[in-house]
Design a protein around this motif. Structure first.
Motif, PDB file in Angstrom:
ATOM      1  N   UNK A 132      51.580 -10.728 -11.685  1.00  0.00           N
ATOM      2  CA  UNK A 132      50.557 -11.727 -11.364  1.00  0.00           C
ATOM      3  C   UNK A 132      49.319 -11.561 -12.246  1.00  0.00           C
ATOM      4  N   UNK A 133      49.536 -11.009 -13.434  1.00  0.00           N
ATOM      5  CA  UNK A 133      48.447 -10.866 -14.383  1.00  0.00           C
ATOM      6  C   UNK A 133      48.556 -11.901 -15.499  1.00  0.00           C
ATOM      7  N   UNK A 134      47.690 -11.744 -16.497  1.00  0.00           N
ATOM      8  CA  UNK A 134      47.681 -12.659 -17.633  1.00  0.00           C
ATOM      9  C   UNK A 134      48.183 -11.935 -18.871  1.00  0.00           C
ATOM     10  N   UNK A 135      49.155 -12.552 -19.569  1.00  0.00           N
ATOM     11  CA  UNK A 135      49.642 -12.020 -20.827  1.00  0.00           C
ATOM     12  C   UNK A 135      48.890 -12.710 -21.944  1.00  0.00           C
ATOM     13  N   UNK A 136      47.886 -12.038 -22.498  1.00  0.00           N
ATOM     14  CA  UNK A 136      47.053 -12.679 -23.521  1.00  0.00           C
ATOM     15  C   UNK A 136      46.352 -11.624 -24.367  1.00  0.00           C
ATOM     16  N   UNK A 194      46.598  -8.438 -18.499  1.00  0.00           N
ATOM     17  CA  UNK A 194      45.350  -8.290 -17.770  1.00  0.00           C
ATOM     18  C   UNK A 194      45.678  -8.438 -16.285  1.00  0.00           C
ATOM     19  N   UNK A 195      45.399  -7.430 -15.476  1.00  0.00           N
ATOM     20  CA  UNK A 195      45.743  -7.489 -14.056  1.00  0.00           C
ATOM     21  C   UNK A 195      45.033  -8.660 -13.375  1.00  0.00           C
ATOM     22  N   UNK A 196      45.754  -9.357 -12.516  1.00  0.00           N
ATOM     23  CA  UNK A 196      45.203 -10.540 -11.868  1.00  0.00           C
ATOM     24  C   UNK A 196      44.165 -10.242 -10.800  1.00  0.00           C
ATOM     25  N   UNK A 197      44.070  -8.967 -10.398  1.00  0.00           N
ATOM     26  CA  UNK A 197      43.161  -8.638  -9.294  1.00  0.00           C
ATOM     27  C   UNK A 197      41.739  -8.382  -9.809  1.00  0.00           C
ATOM     28  N   UNK A 198      41.614  -7.472 -10.793  1.00  0.00           N
ATOM     29  CA  UNK A 198      40.279  -7.093 -11.260  1.00  0.00           C
ATOM     30  C   UNK A 198      40.140  -7.085 -12.779  1.00  0.00           C
ATOM     31  N   UNK A 199      41.143  -7.654 -13.470  1.00  0.00           N
ATOM     32  CA  UNK A 199      41.005  -7.770 -14.910  1.00  0.00           C
ATOM     33  C   UNK A 199      41.229  -6.501 -15.700  1.00  0.00           C
ATOM     34  N   UNK A 233      37.739 -12.384 -10.969  1.00  0.00           N
ATOM     35  CA  UNK A 233      39.021 -12.392 -11.685  1.00  0.00           C
ATOM     36  C   UNK A 233      40.034 -13.246 -10.925  1.00  0.00           C
ATOM     37  N   UNK A 279      48.548 -21.407 -15.657  1.00  0.00           N
ATOM     38  CA  UNK A 279      47.862 -20.147 -15.977  1.00  0.00           C
ATOM     39  C   UNK A 279      47.436 -20.147 -17.444  1.00  0.00           C
ATOM     40  N   UNK A 285      45.655 -16.197 -12.185  1.00  0.00           N
ATOM     41  CA  UNK A 285      46.863 -15.390 -11.976  1.00  0.00           C
ATOM     42  C   UNK A 285      48.142 -16.206 -12.064  1.00  0.00           C
TER      43      UNK A 285
END
Lengths: 427, 427, 427
Positions: free
Chosen positions: A78-82, A87-92, B183, B322, B329
């Motif tokens: 549930x993060x961002x692939x960039x 990048x974790x979706x909870x706290x970046x 975030x 996203x 997320x």
């Protein structure tokens, strides 16, 4: 087989003896096309009991890291692939393909400040349309895999994978156990126009197969003898390449076959299925059939790699077709036949209850090799397991007519098991 | 966090230390409208690991009793709710809202003959559209709950609940942890016309938030500082009210927000979500949006309180959205974002593996307060836990501009944490 | 009931005390029509915790063997039923209905070479449309079952089975416990034109039933007394035949009823339901109704024996119908009412928490008889359990008007419990 040996052979998670051995090889993880695009969607994968996340970073590198953020344990799915990382979706909190924590919003942007948040990452390479990872000790990383189908042009190879809902060992034993072909797949093989020809069918009609096995540095070579022409035998020579590959002989100029049996956890495995022709591209007709799930491949439940015919629907068993001898077991398709039989043994076969037969000799030998390697690793973690070197991995399966007086071992040693200088085609 | 402390904090069933503490408070059980009619259908509920039955009796009293008949253990869900009691469907044994067995067909109709069949019952009250029960020792029953949203007219409040399939603690920690808003909910918050205005958006653009926490008699007050006007800071002040409530500041004249995080069992919880305005009824537009699942609410699977976006469908993740930065997320909706992240930590987060960051200070302090209360209860079961008295429960969240030189703690003490005499509105 | 006694009564797998006792009787396994055709599809069945395979061989014999091949543990469900045996789908190893291994492709075709591969097989007979097996010690095999409905012409009998998802004991206790009829089935029984007539309805209106129980060599006889005509009582006499049969009295000339409660494993059982008339064929109208799932039968989920109304859909509970007193519990159908109540007790009822009532006397006595037999078997495995002989099995249920001064025990002893020479019809 006693329970202790069985436990050794079926457990492959982190810290297990055989798990340690398997982590000395490059492991097929997922299809390259599952993470086709740089910065495209990341994919959860579980391999050898480890929950991991695969992605392709901005620079195009395939990557395999821990599924979970080191901060609060959230799935990076549930993060961002960039920008070359997830990048974790909870706290970046962000990780690159090496598992390095490269950004924590509440900490200074220095390596020093962030490195205690680093997560597990495994080096990846791509061969034969597959992302492979090396999950073992850093100082033991071997050369890239050298299986024949790994190093052919894309045009010559077709690869698929399917979920099999049982321990890898009983699945792989099916691949090693060539004697079941005459039963489980009897009518399937005989009716397959893509893989059989009239000559092969003639030889195959001989049900009285004589099996021999030979232990090799790379694993096992299995020989099955049928009557050929009046002065010859038709030998089908199959290979088991330590620790989890099997190779299937072609008929005539058809594509060769192969499998990799990779533990997901102790109760599930990936059955990878490969067809390839060392000397020519697969034809349009072949590729269409393979994509449709023919031969050793299968059809899937939508959006998954779980076969459409699975244990929840009794593998779409058709008793009428079984009665009419269009399928031996009532189930259609080589992959589905194997899966149905092997899953029916329980998720982990209770081997204390089995009664082995003479035709199980190859299975016994393979188990012993796996067990020996596991024991060696326990005693000497540095011990080198079989065929870990690339030059041991170039072996072939073949079908061949040999004069009745000639034993096949010598022929195989010369033509199949000694590296890539002498490609051999089969009858 | 070590495993022993974690066990103390996540186990809330009967007889557990923290379970004992939680049973000293009124517990939100279900929506009043779930048992709308006298003698209407009874409802099974599980709270703090106890399987219970809620119903409204003939006289209109909300009731909460053991789910199972004391005779043969049959669920009273299959009984009849009539004549001020539930009559078991198996043999007609009947219980009233006090759990008293008032009729056994094969026994004399006297209290003496029947009382050995009495079952568990908890006193209930109704506040804010919710049925609350007191599940603790009889002599410790506190005054009714005094949260601000409990005591407003119905017109001023909107309440919903949703099933969250993980331990209450990691859900509640999300409510305490205001740092994740920038975030997990970044694009969501910014695009929400109902809750944001242009001024708030301007302040919110400052990503470099400074967090402070202050322990209070009622729990915790969390302060988040952003740049405001040239001479001021914009402070967002959030509350955690022991043991399971959080309060969210509004923007301008929008409704305030709040949550209650109530254990169902150790692997599931109810996430209650409340919007309320102390000074005016919610508008038709607001109510329509909230009923549609906007803001901190959600849409449901038909006929249930399970979110439509749930772990079985990967929370309807949309990788394209996203990519286009319409969701951070990949998941839409504040409630769903929190749920997806928190459920992905496992049903009970393994806190031995987490690595906490400076922004987790409020979480650490909340854990410590919960742990202290649990330990106190173990040593002295009579010990009084925080904010058990109604006058401690009237606290508020707020967003406020304060001169750059002024610390917010004093302002909060005066305006937010000292009872209902001084209602304060936020910028 | 203490936990140790409960464990003794609910565990029936191989090697358990009560399991040993139950294996001294012929066990109803499956409907004959489930394996209708010689060489037709084999069927997986689980009984008393054993996974078995039922099939009809080429000669028409019903057979029951181990589900799994002795060679590699593959399910013979994926084998071929042909030429008087099941041929394993994996390697062609073949077993006949005696469990004898009659063919191993890689071994000589002699008994000597193959017999170490023999598998478990149980003798089977067919009675009343059911395949029965004897699963006990060879030297203890009793005469064929002699229940009345076993030995009537097909035209006189209707048999069905349904899956009940709880331990057999709490299901059977429902069959023994006649007192629940006035509650759980109250409105159902009264509105059933097929089973009730105006006279029965008149008697049934007396809710003040007096229950008596008498222990018998065959099990228990239960007596329920209601007011009949001015000078008579209407007695309903129900039977429990050790270890798992119950018999239900008819009204007037309607069909009699019966059940068999057979453990599948410790958390599931087969509820067999039988209607039969000793003196005439069932009418077309009766048979149509029974096939539609009326009376003690039910409708199924397609292609299964699982009821359409089941725990996943709350047994299709209808609160409006309950309110309108068209069903007491909200659930329709006698079978579904029993199932919903009994499954709601948990898959294995926790009997340490129950509080028994005077009307539970029959249940207490049945438990004691089962426990006594289990203890006797533990001490003396040869001990003969109750009613193992066929001549003890011919008992009847009845409804009868007796003068107010006459006790029913003598009448029952003479007319119901002493063998087939004196058929009695009920009022």
């Amino acid at each position: 087989m006693d329970n202790q040996m069985s436990e050794t052979l079926v457990r492959t998670g982190p810290g297990t003896a055989l798990g340690n051995v398997m982590r000395r090889y490059w492991v097929p993880i997922l299809l390259s096309r599952e993470i086709a695009e740089p910065d495209g969607p990341q994919v959860r994968v579980q391999i050898l009991g480890e929950k991991l996340l695969a992605f392709r970073d901005t620079d195009g590198h395939a990557a395999l890291i821990d599924e979970f953020c080191s901060h609060r344990g959230v799935s990076l799915y549930f993060g961002r692939n960039e920008k070359n990382g997830i990048c974790c979706g909870y706290h970046g909190v962000k990780f690159d393909r090496n598992g390095h924590c490269v950004e924590v919003p509440s900490l200074p942007k220095t390596r020093e400040a962030c490195k205690h948040l680093d997560i597990k990452a495994y080096p990846c390479i791509e061969r034969g349309g597959i992302v492979w990872a090396y999950m073992g000790p850093k100082d033991k990383q071997p050369e890239p895999p050298n299986l024949e189908w790994c190093n052919l042009p894309d045009s010559h190879v077709f690869v698929s994978k399917r979920l099999q809902e049982c321990n890898y060992l009983q699945a792989m034993e099916g691949g090693i156990d060539t004697s079941h072909v005459s039963y489980a797949h009897a009518y399937e093989v005989a009716s397959d126009p893509l893989h059989m020809d009239s000559k092969a069918l003639k030889y195959f009609a001989d049900g009285n197969v004589i099996f021999e096995v030979e232990q090799q540095p790379h694993g096992l070579t299995m020989f099955g003898r049928r009557n050929g022409e009046p002065d010859s035998y038709y030998w089908r020579i199959t290979q088991w390449l330590f620790p989890w590959y099997t190779l299937i002989p072609p008929f005539g100029d058809h594509a060769m076959g192969g499998h990799a049996w990779i533990p997901i956890d102790d109760e599930n495995c990936w059955a990878w299925s490969i067809n390839f022709h060392p000397g020519r591209p697969l034809t349009e007709e072949e590729r269409t059939a393979l994509e449709a799930g023919k031969g050793i491949h299968c059809e899937y439940e939508e959006g998954t790699f779980r076969p459409k015919a699975n244990k929840d629907n009794d593998y779409l068993i058709d008793r009428q077709a079984q009665k009419e001898m269009r399928t031996f077991t009532g189930v259609f398709g080589i992959a589905t036949q194997d899966t149905s039989l092997q899953e029916s043994m329980g998720t982990i076969q209770d081997r204390s209850k089995e009664i082995l037969l003479p035709t199980d000799r190859a299975i016994v030998m393979a188990r012993r090799m796996l067990h020996d390697a596991a024991m060696a690793n326990t005693l000497t973690p540095d011990a080198e397991p079989p065929a870990v070197h690339a030059d041991r991995q170039f072996v072939r399966a073949a079908g061949v007519l040999l004069p009745r007086g000639q034993q096949p071992q010598g022929w195989a040693a010369e033509h199949l098991n000694n590296g890539k200088d002498k490609p051999v085609f089969s009858v």
